[in-house]
Design a protein around this motif. Structure first.
Motif, PDB file in Angstrom:
ATOM      1  N   LEU A 288       0.826  -1.210   0.000  1.00 15.10           N
ATOM      2  CA  LEU A 288       0.000   0.000   0.000  1.00 15.10           C
ATOM      3  C   LEU A 288       0.859   1.259   0.000  1.00 15.10           C
ATOM      4  O   LEU A 288       0.586   2.220  -0.723  1.00 15.10           O
ATOM      5  N   VAL A 289       1.909   1.258   0.808  1.00 16.07           N
ATOM      6  CA  VAL A 289       2.810   2.421   0.881  1.00 16.07           C
ATOM      7  C   VAL A 289       3.436   2.697  -0.486  1.00 16.07           C
ATOM      8  O   VAL A 289       3.506   3.851  -0.938  1.00 16.07           O
ATOM      9  N   LEU A 290       3.881   1.631  -1.150  1.00 15.10           N
ATOM     10  CA  LEU A 290       4.503   1.788  -2.466  1.00 15.10           C
ATOM     11  C   LEU A 290       3.479   2.173  -3.519  1.00 15.10           C
ATOM     12  O   LEU A 290       3.736   3.024  -4.381  1.00 15.10           O
ATOM     13  N   HIS A 291       2.313   1.544  -3.462  1.00  8.77           N
ATOM     14  CA  HIS A 291       1.263   1.827  -4.436  1.00  8.77           C
ATOM     15  C   HIS A 291       0.822   3.284  -4.373  1.00  8.77           C
ATOM     16  O   HIS A 291       0.656   3.931  -5.416  1.00  8.77           O
ATOM     17  N   HIS A 292       0.655   3.803  -3.178  1.00  7.00           N
ATOM     18  CA  HIS A 292       0.170   5.178  -3.021  1.00  7.00           C
ATOM     19  C   HIS A 292       1.292   6.212  -3.108  1.00  7.00           C
ATOM     20  O   HIS A 292       1.025   7.413  -3.007  1.00  7.00           O
ATOM     21  N   ARG A 293       2.533   5.737  -3.309  1.00  6.90           N
ATOM     22  CA  ARG A 293       3.693   6.620  -3.510  1.00  6.90           C
ATOM     23  C   ARG A 293       3.899   7.584  -2.334  1.00  6.90           C
ATOM     24  O   ARG A 293       4.217   8.765  -2.531  1.00  6.90           O
ATOM     25  N   VAL A 294       3.735   7.076  -1.120  1.00  8.52           N
ATOM     26  CA  VAL A 294       3.870   7.935   0.062  1.00  8.52           C
ATOM     27  C   VAL A 294       5.009   7.469   0.965  1.00  8.52           C
ATOM     28  O   VAL A 294       5.083   7.861   2.123  1.00  8.52           O
ATOM     29  N   TYR A 295       5.922   6.651   0.447  1.00  8.61           N
ATOM     30  CA  TYR A 295       6.983   6.106   1.303  1.00  8.61           C
ATOM     31  C   TYR A 295       7.914   7.154   1.892  1.00  8.61           C
ATOM     32  O   TYR A 295       8.393   6.958   3.016  1.00  8.61           O
ATOM     33  N   PRO A 296       8.165   8.314   1.236  1.00 10.82           N
ATOM     34  CA  PRO A 296       8.995   9.308   1.922  1.00 10.82           C
ATOM     35  C   PRO A 296       8.345   9.808   3.210  1.00 10.82           C
ATOM     36  O   PRO A 296       9.004   9.910   4.253  1.00 10.82           O
ATOM     37  N   LEU A 297       7.048  10.115   3.156  1.00 14.49           N
ATOM     38  CA  LEU A 297       6.348  10.625   4.336  1.00 14.49           C
ATOM     39  C   LEU A 297       6.228   9.555   5.411  1.00 14.49           C
ATOM     40  O   LEU A 297       6.391   9.841   6.607  1.00 14.49           O
ATOM     41  N   VAL A 298       5.940   8.325   5.016  1.00 14.94           N
ATOM     42  CA  VAL A 298       5.810   7.234   5.987  1.00 14.94           C
ATOM     43  C   VAL A 298       7.147   6.979   6.676  1.00 14.94           C
ATOM     44  O   VAL A 298       7.212   6.798   7.903  1.00 14.94           O
TER      45      VAL A 298
END
Length: 393
Positions: A50-60
């Protein structure tokens, strides 16, 4: 508050992993006791998907890196750190390419506006590494597209699209390029969206633009109201299947002048897309919507569109550039529901006009291009059967 009384969208089937992701993205306190409750029996592989799919890994990564090592598995943090590092390198690379392209365009007299990419990261997130970007999106005047294409070819880019027939600017709103050596992707836009409706001109966007100086070079990007319109329209067309697009809107909200936005809507429309984004932000991230713009969230159309977008947010689906077969019919119906009556009519009429893909499939001399009109249904069927054959093979 208006939103509490009107939003009754169903979140009962949201997975535990998506709920945790939403919590991380909306909560700055990072209370370890609450996080422990969220992470009990969590499927960490699904969470990372989910983190990779939504492209939010920097914030996470930035939110989780300071937590106790007992809460987040070491392999998860290692993966997040690697993704964060790789994204930083990619954004630095995109920034260099952005600099080269904009310098070449400006030197050749081509006015250009950056739509997303590194500029959005620095202006909305304050740091190049805090947002992901796949490519560079650059808007130019429609009269400068061919000139921009020649410059990109000189810089080592290859055109990925066909524009054989003379109506290609009406049939599409951008051209895609990829660098032959470093694989950087660039899209040159001459309209903000593909909708078949009269919109503002490049000159109007240029007059309202914002400038930023980075490394002694001046870059231009959309003014706040134009940017909100564009981001909301873009997110709506893609069903908000990536949470990153909603976070962009949330970061932009403090910069929006409500009165200016109301005037903007009166002139150009787009209320339903912004309303849809506001409803989703309030529902998923508990975002506080400016009081003067809360009226957008009570639109019945915005509410219906928000409900339809949840279908994609709850799932891991890819809708762009081609929707997955499992959701293609649902997504096409959703896209049609976004359009106004005039846009639907123009869209349907446009389907009868030949495209460059027709000419690619069946090359004809220019004197016989009129034959593409009666042949279009057969050429469309031929492409469809060929595509289905490839998928099955």
């Amino acid at each position: 508050m208006i939103l509490e009384n009107t939003i009754e969208l169903d979140l009962s089937d949201v997975s535990k992993e998506l709920s945790f992701l939403l919590f991380i993205l909306r909560d700055d306190s990072q209370d370890e006791m609450i996080i422990q409750q969220h992470t009990e029996d969590l499927d960490w592989k699904l969470f990372m998907r989910l983190v990779l799919h939504h492209r939010v890994y920097p914030l996470v990564y930035l939110k989780l890196k300071g937590l106790s090592t007992s809460l987040i598995p070491a392999n998860v943090m290692e993966s997040l750190h690697l993704q964060y590092h790789n994204n930083t390198m990619k954004m630095l690379h995109l920034s260099r390419e952005m600099s080269h392209i904009c310098e070449a365009f400006t030197s050749s007299g081509i006015r250009n506006l950056l739509l997303k990419g590194p500029i959005l990261a620095t202006q909305l997130y304050g740091d190049l590494a805090h947002r992901t970007s796949k490519d560079l999106d650059i808007l130019v005047d429609a009269d400068d597209v061919e000139k921009a294409e020649k410059i990109l070819v000189q810089l080592g880019y290859k055109l990925e699209d066909e524009h054989t027939l003379g109506n290609w600017k009406k049939k599409s709103h951008h051209l895609s390029f990829e660098h032959i050596e470093n694989c950087t992707q660039v899209e040159i836009h001459w309209r903000l969206n593909p909708h078949f409706s009269k919109s503002f001109s490049f000159d109007q966007l240029w007059e309202r633009k914002h400038d930023v100086i980075l490394s002694n070079q001046t870059f231009h990007y959309l003014g706040n109201e134009d940017l909100l319109y564009y981001l909301a329209d873009h997110g709506a067309r893609h069903g908000w299947f990536r949470l990153r697009w909603l976070i962009d809107i949330e970061r932009l909200l403090p910069r929006i002048n409500s009165e200016n936005m109301k005037i903007y809507f009166d002139q150009y429309g787009g209320q339903q897309y912004v309303g849809q984004a506001f409803i989703l932000l309030s529902l998923l991230f508990s975002t506080k919507i400016p009081h003067d713009l809360e009226c957008l969230t009570i639109s019945s159309k915005s509410h219906r569109l928000a409900g339809k977008a949840l279908y994609y947010i709850k799932r891991i689906v890819k809708l762009n550039p081609v929707p997955e077969k499992s959701v293609a019919w649902h997504y096409n119906r959703y896209l049609f529901s976004l359009m106004s009556g005039k846009q639907k009519l123009a869209y349907l009429l446009n389907k009868f006009h030949p495209s460059s893909r027709d000419a690619l499939l069946l090359p004809l001399p220019k004197s016989l291009h009129f034959l593409y009109f009666p042949l279009r249904p057969f050429l469309w069927l031929c492409r469809y059967l060929k595509r289905e054959s490839v998928l099955k093979g």
